[in-house]
Design an enzyme around this catalytic site. Structure first.
Site: not given
Length: 555
Positions: A61, A94-95, A389
Site C-alpha cells: 500500500d 496513492t502509488t 481501500d
C-alpha cells in the site's frame, strides 16, 4: 562596503540556488516515487518496513510505505503529502499519484536542460492537468449506485495485488453489502455512503474465508466477573467513559489509627461508596455496562450480584461506535445517569472467539461491523488495509456515480488526447503538455514491467488500440494481451483518477517553483548516511544523501 560581500546567513547555514536546487529537489522527489513504483498493479511486489522499535510491516500500500519510512528530506515529504492527500480524498490510487508526480518531475528536468523556464513548464502542466481531468470526465461511464455487480468489480479491482486478493469474491460481496448498509440519501437528493457507521474489527487464528459482516458492533473483551450473564436479548445498555472506582486523593496522606475498628470503618466506608455507585447504575435500569476505564473488584462483585453484565477498558472507538449502534448516550458521571441515557439492544457472547456481539434494536440504531479474520497479525493487517481501500473506492463510486476501465486504459487514452490538445497550445507550454502526456503513460509501462512483460511492446499495442477508438483498451497483466478492461471487470472510480492527476500536477509544480534552498544546518548530512533512496542522482553540493538515512534503512 569597499566591494566586500554582505553576509546575512548564519555561520552554519548553507544555500543552494538555481539549477543545483532544482536538480536536488527533483532527485529527492523521484527517489520517493521510485521507492513505490514496484508495488503498482496486480503483479506489484510488497515492501517490508522495519521500524526503529523492530515492528515489522509487510505491505504494498503506497501511503503506508511512505508514511512508515523515516524520511528526512523536506522535498521528499512534499511527495509523501501527495499520497496522504490521495488517500484522504479518494481512498486508493496513492502509488499512481506518487509515480506520476515523479515522472512529471523527471520530464520537467529534461525541459529545464533545454533552457525552458520553470514558469513555462508550470503553466503547461497546469493546462495539461485541467485538460486531463476534463477528458477523464468525458470518457468516464456513469453507473447506477444500485448496480451491485459493478460495485463488486470495483472492490475486486482495488483489492487485486493486495493481501485480500485470494478471497476477493467473498470480500467484495461483504464490502458492497457493508457500503449498502451505511448508504443514505442526503438532503440534496444525492446518495452518500457514510463510513462513520461502518466499523472494522480483526481476529487472528482463522482463515480469511471466515470473515463476515455483522449487524451492530463487536467488542473484543471479557466480562469482568465469571458470575455475570453473557447473553441478553432486548437489554438496556449503559456506556461509561469514567471508571467505576473511588476517586483517589490528589496528595499522599498518612493516618494514624489506634484501634483496628477504625481501619475497618475506612474499609466499610469505601465499600459503601462503591455500593452507591452500583446502586446508581441499577436505578437506571441497565442490564449491561460497557466501561471505557477500570472497574473496582468490589464493584464487579456487586454488579454480578445484581445480574448486570459489565465490561471494562473497552476501546474509546468501540464505545463511540456502540453509541451509534444502540442509540445511547455516553455517560461521564454515574450518579447523574438516567434511563434516558441507555441504549437498547441484544448482547451475545462468542466464547470461542472471545467476542461480544452487540446489535441495536431501537429506531435510532444504525451501524455494521466488518469482522476480518486471518491467520497471523501481519496477514490480517495487510488484509485490513486492502479492505479499507476497497471500502473507500466503492463508497466513492456510489457517491460519484462514474467509473473507468483499469489496466492503464484511461492513462493511454488521456495521453493521446493531450497530445492532440498540445497542437493547439502556443509557446513553450506545448512541450510541457506533451511531457505531461508522456508522464501519464508511466502507469501502463510500470504495470507491464511489474508483470515481467516488455513495457515498450505493451505501450505500442495499447496506443494502437486507442488510435482505433477502443477507449477502454487496457493491459491484461496475466496474459500480456490488450483487452477491453470494462468488459473484463477491471474497473476503477473516475474520482480517484482525477484526484491522482490533480495531486501529482500540483506537487510537481510546487517542487518546480523552488529555485533557492536555504538551510540552517549542514545540507550534506541532513538525511544521514549517503547511499539510500536519495543517493542516486544526487545534486551538487553534497545533498545526494538527503533521504539516505531514513529510506536506506527502511528499504
Amino acid at each position: 562596503m569597499g566591494g566586500q560581500p554582505m553576509i546575512i546567513l548564519g555561520e552554519d547555514s548553507q544555500r543552494m540556488k538555481d539549477k543545483d536546487a532544482q536538480s536536488h529537489n527533483i532527485s529527492a522527489a523521484r527517489a520517493v516515487a521510485e521507492s513505490v513504483r514496484s508495488t503498482l498493479g496486480p503483479k506489484g511486489m510488497d515492501k517490508m518496513l522495519v521500524s526503529s522499535l523492530g515492528d515489522v510491516t509487510v505491505t504494498n500500500d503506497g501511503v503506508t510505505i511512505l508514511t512508515e519510512m523515516d524520511i528526512d528530506n523536506p522535498t521528499a515529504e512534499m511527495i509523501v503529502e501527495v499520497a496522504e492527500a490521495q488517500e484522504d480524498e479518494a481512498g486508493d490510487g496513492t502509488t499512481t499519484a506518487v509515480a506520476i508526480a515523479g515522472e512529471l518531475l523527471k520530464n520537467a528536468e529534461e525541459l529545464l536542460d533545454q533552457d525552458i523556464h520553470p514558469t513555462a513548464i508550470i503553466k503547461g502542466f497546469d493546462m495539461a492537468s485541467k485538460e486531463a481531468k476534463s477528458q477523464i470526465n468525458e470518457i468516464a461511464t456513469s453507473v447506477d449506485p444500485d448496480d451491485e455487480e459493478l460495485l463488486r468489480k470495483v472492490a475486486e479491482t482495488s483489492m487485486t495485488g493486495k493481501g485480500a486478493e485470494l478471497n476477493k469474491e467473498l470480500l467484495s460481496q461483504l464490502i458492497v453489502d457493508a457500503v449498502d448498509a451505511v448508504t443514505v440519501e442526503a438532503e440534496d437528493g444525492s446518495v452518500v455512503a457514510d463510513l462513520e457507521f461502518l466499523n472494522i474489527e480483526t481476529q487472528t487464528g482463522s482463515t480469511v474465508g471466515n470473515s463476515e459482516l455483522i449487524e451492530g458492533g463487536v467488542v473484543d473483551k471479557d466480562p469482568v466477573h465469571e458470575g455475570m450473564p453473557t447473553d441478553l436479548d432486548d437489554a438496556d445498555v449503559l456506556l461509561l467513559d469514567n471508571p467505576i472506582e473511588l476517586d483517589e486523593a490528589d496528595v499522599d496522606a498518612q493516618l494514624s489509627v489506634d484501634d483496628p475498628s477504625q481501619l475497618q470503618n475506612f474499609l466499610d466506608k469505601e465499600e459503601e461508596q462503591l455500593q452507591e455507585l452500583v446502586d446508581a447504575i441499577v436505578d437506571t435500569g441497565a442490564d449491561v455496562v460497557f466501561c471505557q476505564k477500570g472497574i473496582d473488584d468490589m464493584a464487579q462483585h456487586y454488579l454480578a450480584k445484581e445480574g448486570i453484565l459489565a465490561v471494562r477498558r473497552a476501546k474509546k472507538s468501540d464505545i463511540e461506535f456502540l453509541r451509534e449502534v444502540l442509540g445511547a448516550n455516553i455517560v461521564s458521571d454515574i450518579r447523574s445517569a438516567s434511563a434516558d441515557d441507555l441504549g437498547r439492544g441484544s448482547v451475545r457472547r462468542d466464547e470461542g472467539e472471545g467476542l461480544f456481539y452487540v446489535e441495536g434494536t431501537g429506531d435510532e440504531s444504525h451501524g455494521v461491523t466488518l469482522l476480518l479474520r486471518a491467520s497471523t497479525d501481519h496477514v490480517v493487517d495487510e488484509l485490513e488495509r486492502g479492505v479499507t481501500d476497497a471500502l473507500d473506492v466503492v463508497s466513492s463510486t456510489v457517491a460519484d456515480g462514474r467509473v473507468l476501465g483499469g489496466g492503464g486504459a484511461p492513462e493511454v487514452e488521456v495521453a493521446r488526447r493531450l497530445r492532440d490538445y498540445a497542437d493547439s497550445v502556443e509557446g513553450r507550454e506545448q512541450l510541457a503538455v506533451e511531457s505531461f502526456a508522456d508522464a501519464l503513460e508511466l502507469v501502463p509501462r510500470t504495470l507491464a514491467e511489474n508483470a515481467g512483460l516488455d513495457s515498450i511492446d505493451a505501450l505500442v499495442d495499447l496506443r494502437a488500440a486507442h488510435e482505433d477508438g477502443d477507449v477502454s483498451a487496457g493491459l491484461n497483466v496475466f496474459t500480456g494481451d490488450v483487452v477491453d478492461t470494462l468488459d473484463a471487470g477491471v474497473v476503477e472510480p473516475a474520482h480517484a483518477k482525477t484526484q491522482a492527476v490533480s495531486s501529482a500536477a500540483e506537487a510537481a509544480n510546487l517542487v518546480l517553483k523552488i529555485d533557492d534552498i536555504i538551510a540552517a544546518g549542514d545540507l550534506s548530512t541532513s538525511g544521514g548516511d549517503e547511499g539510500g533512496a536519495g543517493g542516486p542522482g544526487g545534486a551538487p553540493g553534497g545533498m545526494g544523501g538527503g533521504m539516505g538515512g531514513g529510506m536506506g534503512g527502511m528499504m
